[in-house]
Design an enzyme around this catalytic site. Structure first.
Site: not given
Length: 332
Positions: A26, A47, A51, A72, A89, A161, A191
Protein backbone atom coordinates in the site's frame (compact mmCIF):
# COMPACT_ATOMS: atom_id res chain seq x y z
CA UNK A 1 18.21 -7.65 20.49
CA UNK A 2 20.94 -5.15 21.21
CA UNK A 3 19.64 -1.98 22.80
CA UNK A 4 21.07 1.50 22.79
CA UNK A 5 20.02 4.90 24.05
CA UNK A 6 17.30 7.20 22.72
CA UNK A 7 15.76 10.43 23.94
CA UNK A 8 12.64 9.93 26.07
CA UNK A 9 12.31 6.22 26.77
CA UNK A 10 15.99 5.75 27.61
CA UNK A 11 16.28 2.38 25.84
CA UNK A 12 15.74 1.47 22.22
CA UNK A 13 16.44 -1.25 19.71
CA UNK A 14 19.43 -0.47 17.53
CA UNK A 15 17.78 -2.07 14.51
CA UNK A 16 15.65 -4.94 13.26
CA UNK A 17 17.07 -7.95 11.46
CA UNK A 18 13.85 -9.28 9.89
CA UNK A 19 10.42 -7.66 9.66
CA UNK A 20 7.02 -8.83 8.48
CA UNK A 21 4.82 -6.03 7.12
CA UNK A 22 1.17 -6.65 6.31
CA UNK A 23 -0.23 -4.25 3.74
CA UNK A 24 3.32 -3.57 2.59
CA UNK A 25 2.24 -2.90 -1.00
CA UNK A 26 0.00 0.00 0.00
CA UNK A 27 0.85 3.70 -0.06
CA UNK A 28 2.26 3.86 3.45
CA UNK A 29 3.43 0.25 3.50
CA UNK A 30 5.62 0.65 0.44
CA UNK A 31 7.46 3.61 1.93
CA UNK A 32 7.87 1.80 5.24
CA UNK A 33 9.30 -1.29 3.50
CA UNK A 34 11.67 0.89 1.47
CA UNK A 35 12.97 2.52 4.63
CA UNK A 36 13.42 -0.79 6.45
CA UNK A 37 15.35 -2.26 3.51
CA UNK A 38 17.51 0.87 3.34
CA UNK A 39 18.36 0.29 7.02
CA UNK A 40 19.47 -3.26 6.24
CA UNK A 41 16.37 -5.09 7.48
CA UNK A 42 15.14 -8.15 5.63
CA UNK A 43 11.46 -7.56 4.86
CA UNK A 44 8.62 -9.98 4.12
CA UNK A 45 5.63 -8.10 2.71
CA UNK A 46 2.19 -9.72 2.98
CA UNK A 47 -0.50 -8.16 0.79
CA UNK A 48 -3.43 -9.32 -1.35
CA UNK A 49 -3.09 -6.20 -3.56
CA UNK A 50 -6.80 -5.26 -3.49
CA UNK A 51 -6.07 -1.56 -2.82
CA UNK A 52 -2.41 -1.25 -3.85
CA UNK A 53 -1.10 0.38 -7.02
CA UNK A 54 -0.08 -2.40 -9.48
CA UNK A 55 3.45 -1.02 -9.88
CA UNK A 56 4.04 -0.22 -6.21
CA UNK A 57 6.66 -2.91 -5.59
CA UNK A 58 8.57 -2.92 -8.89
CA UNK A 59 11.70 -1.25 -7.53
CA UNK A 60 11.56 -2.88 -4.10
CA UNK A 61 11.27 -6.28 -5.73
CA UNK A 62 14.78 -5.90 -7.17
CA UNK A 63 16.35 -5.83 -3.69
CA UNK A 64 17.42 -9.20 -2.27
CA UNK A 65 16.38 -8.09 1.21
CA UNK A 66 12.75 -7.77 0.11
CA UNK A 67 10.19 -10.48 -0.58
CA UNK A 68 6.50 -9.96 -1.41
CA UNK A 69 3.94 -12.68 -0.73
CA UNK A 70 0.39 -12.55 -2.13
CA UNK A 71 -1.50 -13.27 1.06
CA UNK A 72 -4.86 -12.53 2.65
CA UNK A 73 -3.77 -11.83 6.24
CA UNK A 74 -7.25 -12.58 7.57
CA UNK A 75 -6.65 -16.28 6.85
CA UNK A 76 -2.93 -16.91 7.44
CA UNK A 77 0.45 -15.23 7.90
CA UNK A 78 2.67 -18.35 7.67
CA UNK A 79 6.14 -16.84 7.83
CA UNK A 80 9.00 -19.21 8.65
CA UNK A 81 12.23 -18.27 10.40
CA UNK A 82 13.14 -15.62 12.91
CA UNK A 83 11.18 -12.36 13.04
CA UNK A 84 11.87 -9.42 15.36
CA UNK A 85 9.33 -6.89 14.03
CA UNK A 86 5.73 -7.32 12.90
CA UNK A 87 3.94 -4.27 11.47
CA UNK A 88 0.21 -4.59 10.82
CA UNK A 89 -0.71 -1.98 8.21
CA UNK A 90 -3.17 -4.03 6.16
CA UNK A 91 -6.57 -2.38 5.82
CA UNK A 92 -8.62 -0.43 3.34
CA UNK A 93 -7.87 3.15 4.43
CA UNK A 94 -9.94 5.42 2.21
CA UNK A 95 -13.72 5.79 2.71
CA UNK A 96 -14.22 4.80 -0.92
CA UNK A 97 -12.38 1.50 -0.41
CA UNK A 98 -13.87 0.44 2.91
CA UNK A 99 -17.37 1.38 1.71
CA UNK A 100 -17.08 -1.28 -1.01
CA UNK A 101 -15.36 -3.80 1.29
CA UNK A 102 -17.08 -3.38 4.67
CA UNK A 103 -16.79 -6.98 5.87
CA UNK A 104 -13.22 -7.36 4.64
CA UNK A 105 -12.30 -4.18 6.53
CA UNK A 106 -13.78 -5.55 9.74
CA UNK A 107 -12.07 -8.92 9.28
CA UNK A 108 -8.61 -7.44 8.68
CA UNK A 109 -9.00 -5.41 11.85
CA UNK A 110 -10.13 -8.41 13.86
CA UNK A 111 -8.77 -11.67 12.48
CA UNK A 112 -5.82 -10.06 10.72
CA UNK A 113 -4.73 -8.35 13.93
CA UNK A 114 -5.10 -11.57 15.92
CA UNK A 115 -2.95 -13.56 13.52
CA UNK A 116 -0.29 -10.84 13.47
CA UNK A 117 -0.24 -10.77 17.25
CA UNK A 118 0.07 -14.56 17.35
CA UNK A 119 3.10 -14.40 15.05
CA UNK A 120 4.74 -11.66 17.12
CA UNK A 121 4.03 -13.51 20.37
CA UNK A 122 5.38 -16.80 19.06
CA UNK A 123 8.62 -15.25 17.71
CA UNK A 124 9.16 -12.77 20.54
CA UNK A 125 8.90 -9.88 18.07
CA UNK A 126 7.91 -6.27 18.53
CA UNK A 127 4.33 -5.74 17.22
CA UNK A 128 3.37 -2.35 15.80
CA UNK A 129 -0.32 -1.78 15.10
CA UNK A 130 -1.10 0.94 12.58
CA UNK A 131 -4.25 2.44 14.05
CA UNK A 132 -5.82 5.73 13.05
CA UNK A 133 -7.06 9.12 14.18
CA UNK A 134 -10.50 7.81 13.20
CA UNK A 135 -10.69 6.08 16.58
CA UNK A 136 -11.48 9.59 17.87
CA UNK A 137 -14.44 9.91 15.48
CA UNK A 138 -15.93 13.40 15.16
CA UNK A 139 -14.08 14.65 18.24
CA UNK A 140 -15.55 16.66 21.07
CA UNK A 141 -12.03 17.30 22.44
CA UNK A 142 -9.49 19.42 20.59
CA UNK A 143 -6.70 18.75 19.92
CA UNK A 144 -6.99 14.99 20.32
CA UNK A 145 -4.69 13.43 22.91
CA UNK A 146 -4.25 9.69 23.38
CA UNK A 147 -6.36 9.66 26.56
CA UNK A 148 -9.43 10.93 24.66
CA UNK A 149 -11.93 8.08 24.18
CA UNK A 150 -13.57 9.43 21.05
CA UNK A 151 -16.99 10.17 19.61
CA UNK A 152 -17.61 7.32 17.18
CA UNK A 153 -20.84 6.01 15.66
CA UNK A 154 -20.82 2.17 15.71
CA UNK A 155 -23.38 1.99 12.86
CA UNK A 156 -22.53 4.99 10.68
CA UNK A 157 -20.96 4.90 7.19
CA UNK A 158 -17.42 5.08 8.60
CA UNK A 159 -18.05 2.56 11.38
CA UNK A 160 -16.48 -0.48 9.71
CA UNK A 161 -13.10 1.26 9.60
CA UNK A 162 -13.38 3.11 12.91
CA UNK A 163 -14.59 0.15 14.93
CA UNK A 164 -12.20 -2.31 13.26
CA UNK A 165 -9.31 -0.16 14.42
CA UNK A 166 -10.77 0.32 17.90
CA UNK A 167 -11.19 -3.45 18.24
CA UNK A 168 -7.65 -3.99 16.96
CA UNK A 169 -6.34 -1.62 19.63
CA UNK A 170 -8.24 -3.48 22.34
CA UNK A 171 -6.93 -6.80 21.07
CA UNK A 172 -3.31 -5.61 20.97
CA UNK A 173 -3.69 -4.27 24.51
CA UNK A 174 -5.16 -7.58 25.73
CA UNK A 175 -2.30 -9.57 24.16
CA UNK A 176 0.24 -7.29 25.82
CA UNK A 177 -1.42 -7.68 29.23
CA UNK A 178 -2.26 -11.39 29.13
CA UNK A 179 0.34 -12.89 26.81
CA UNK A 180 3.19 -10.46 27.39
CA UNK A 181 3.32 -9.49 23.70
CA UNK A 182 5.62 -6.55 23.01
CA UNK A 183 2.87 -4.53 21.32
CA UNK A 184 2.50 -0.82 20.68
CA UNK A 185 -0.17 1.24 18.91
CA UNK A 186 0.41 4.13 16.48
CA UNK A 187 -2.58 6.36 15.83
CA UNK A 188 -1.84 7.76 12.39
CA UNK A 189 -3.34 11.09 11.34
CA UNK A 190 -3.96 12.02 7.69
CA UNK A 191 -0.85 11.05 5.72
CA UNK A 192 -0.20 12.14 2.13
CA UNK A 193 2.57 12.09 -0.43
CA UNK A 194 3.89 10.52 -3.65
CA UNK A 195 2.61 7.02 -4.31
CA UNK A 196 -1.06 7.56 -3.50
CA UNK A 197 -3.70 6.33 -5.93
CA UNK A 198 -5.34 9.23 -7.73
CA UNK A 199 -8.70 7.47 -7.51
CA UNK A 200 -8.67 6.42 -3.86
CA UNK A 201 -11.10 9.17 -2.83
CA UNK A 202 -8.94 10.83 -0.17
CA UNK A 203 -8.51 14.58 0.08
CA UNK A 204 -5.03 15.26 -1.31
CA UNK A 205 -4.90 12.91 -4.33
CA UNK A 206 -8.44 13.88 -5.31
CA UNK A 207 -7.68 17.62 -5.28
CA UNK A 208 -4.30 17.26 -7.00
CA UNK A 209 -5.70 15.01 -9.75
CA UNK A 210 -8.58 17.42 -10.35
CA UNK A 211 -6.31 20.48 -10.48
CA UNK A 212 -3.82 18.87 -12.87
CA UNK A 213 -6.69 17.66 -15.06
CA UNK A 214 -8.28 21.10 -15.26
CA UNK A 215 -11.44 19.96 -13.49
CA UNK A 216 -13.28 21.71 -10.64
CA UNK A 217 -11.80 21.03 -7.20
CA UNK A 218 -14.53 19.41 -5.10
CA UNK A 219 -14.69 20.44 -1.46
CA UNK A 220 -17.29 18.81 0.77
CA UNK A 221 -19.57 20.91 2.96
CA UNK A 222 -18.42 24.46 3.60
CA UNK A 223 -14.73 23.58 3.54
CA UNK A 224 -14.27 24.92 7.06
CA UNK A 225 -13.72 21.43 8.48
CA UNK A 226 -10.06 20.98 9.41
CA UNK A 227 -7.38 18.37 8.83
CA UNK A 228 -3.78 17.95 9.98
CA UNK A 229 -1.75 16.55 7.10
CA UNK A 230 1.52 14.70 7.68
CA UNK A 231 3.97 14.00 4.85
CA UNK A 232 4.58 10.29 4.33
CA UNK A 233 8.32 10.40 5.12
CA UNK A 234 7.58 11.97 8.51
CA UNK A 235 4.92 9.35 9.24
CA UNK A 236 7.26 6.48 8.32
CA UNK A 237 10.01 7.94 10.48
CA UNK A 238 7.52 8.20 13.34
CA UNK A 239 6.37 4.61 12.96
CA UNK A 240 9.90 3.22 12.92
CA UNK A 241 10.97 5.41 15.83
CA UNK A 242 8.00 4.12 17.81
CA UNK A 243 8.76 0.53 16.82
CA UNK A 244 12.37 0.92 17.96
CA UNK A 245 11.37 2.41 21.31
CA UNK A 246 10.23 0.66 24.49
CA UNK A 247 7.01 2.66 24.52
CA UNK A 248 3.88 0.58 25.16
CA UNK A 249 1.19 3.30 25.25
CA UNK A 250 -0.75 4.44 22.15
CA UNK A 251 1.05 7.30 20.40
CA UNK A 252 -0.34 9.87 17.97
CA UNK A 253 1.72 10.15 14.78
CA UNK A 254 0.65 13.24 12.88
CA UNK A 255 1.26 16.90 12.15
CA UNK A 256 -0.21 19.28 14.76
CA UNK A 257 -0.48 22.09 12.18
CA UNK A 258 -4.23 22.38 11.55
CA UNK A 259 -5.72 23.81 8.35
CA UNK A 260 -9.13 23.96 6.69
CA UNK A 261 -10.02 21.76 3.74
CA UNK A 262 -10.79 24.92 1.76
CA UNK A 263 -7.25 26.20 2.45
CA UNK A 264 -5.77 22.90 1.25
CA UNK A 265 -7.76 23.17 -1.99
CA UNK A 266 -6.44 26.69 -2.61
CA UNK A 267 -2.86 25.59 -1.91
CA UNK A 268 -3.19 22.68 -4.33
CA UNK A 269 -4.60 24.97 -7.01
CA UNK A 270 -1.69 27.39 -6.53
CA UNK A 271 1.00 24.68 -6.65
CA UNK A 272 -0.55 23.08 -9.74
CA UNK A 273 -0.76 26.43 -11.53
CA UNK A 274 -4.43 25.71 -12.06
CA UNK A 275 -7.34 28.07 -12.64
CA UNK A 276 -9.94 25.42 -11.80
CA UNK A 277 -12.87 26.65 -9.72
CA UNK A 278 -13.58 25.25 -6.27
CA UNK A 279 -16.91 23.45 -6.23
CA UNK A 280 -18.68 22.82 -2.93
CA UNK A 281 -20.56 19.53 -2.70
CA UNK A 282 -22.66 17.99 0.11
CA UNK A 283 -20.70 16.90 3.18
CA UNK A 284 -20.16 13.21 3.93
CA UNK A 285 -22.06 11.71 6.86
CA UNK A 286 -20.01 11.61 10.09
CA UNK A 287 -17.18 13.58 8.45
CA UNK A 288 -15.02 14.91 11.33
CA UNK A 289 -15.39 18.66 11.72
CA UNK A 290 -11.96 19.12 13.33
CA UNK A 291 -8.88 16.93 13.31
CA UNK A 292 -5.60 17.79 15.01
CA UNK A 293 -3.28 15.61 17.09
CA UNK A 294 -1.71 16.40 20.40
CA UNK A 295 1.77 14.93 19.82
CA UNK A 296 3.19 15.67 23.26
CA UNK A 297 3.61 11.97 23.99
CA UNK A 298 5.51 11.38 20.72
CA UNK A 299 7.81 14.33 21.40
CA UNK A 300 8.48 13.43 25.03
CA UNK A 301 8.59 9.61 24.86
CA UNK A 302 10.22 8.85 21.52
CA UNK A 303 11.71 12.20 20.47
CA UNK A 304 9.66 12.47 17.26
CA UNK A 305 7.96 15.35 15.57
CA UNK A 306 7.25 16.08 11.88
CA UNK A 307 9.85 18.07 9.96
CA UNK A 308 8.45 18.61 6.46
CA UNK A 309 6.16 21.62 5.99
CA UNK A 310 2.82 21.24 4.26
CA UNK A 311 3.92 23.46 1.37
CA UNK A 312 7.11 21.45 0.82
CA UNK A 313 5.38 18.09 1.12
CA UNK A 314 2.53 19.17 -1.14
CA UNK A 315 5.01 20.48 -3.73
CA UNK A 316 6.70 17.06 -3.85
CA UNK A 317 3.32 15.36 -4.11
CA UNK A 318 2.14 17.61 -6.94
CA UNK A 319 5.40 17.03 -8.84
CA UNK A 320 4.95 13.25 -8.54
CA UNK A 321 1.36 13.32 -9.78
CA UNK A 322 2.29 15.72 -12.58
CA UNK A 323 4.67 13.09 -13.92
CA UNK A 324 1.79 10.67 -14.33
CA UNK A 325 -0.35 13.29 -16.05
CA UNK A 326 2.47 14.03 -18.52
CA UNK A 327 2.90 10.33 -19.22
CA UNK A 328 -0.84 9.92 -19.83
CA UNK A 329 -0.87 12.91 -22.16
CA UNK A 330 1.86 11.26 -24.28
CA UNK A 331 0.24 7.83 -24.15
CA UNK A 332 3.14 6.27 -22.25
Amino acid sequence: MTRGTRQGEGRARDGFARAVVSGGAGFLGTRLCERLVALGTEVVCLDNFVTARPDSLVELGKDPLFRAVDRDVTTAWEVSGEVDLVVHLASAASPQDYARMPLETMWVGAQGTRLGLELATERGARFLLASTSEVYGDPLQHPQGEDYRGNVSPTGPRSVYDEAKRYAEALATAYRKQRGTDAVIARIFNTYGPGMRADDGRLVPTLVDQALGGRPLTVTGTGTQTRSLCYVDDTVRGLLTLAASDCSEPVNIGNPWECSVDWVARLVRELCGSSSPIEYVPAFADDPRRRCPDISRAVENIGWNPEISLREGMSRTVAWFAGFHRADAHGE
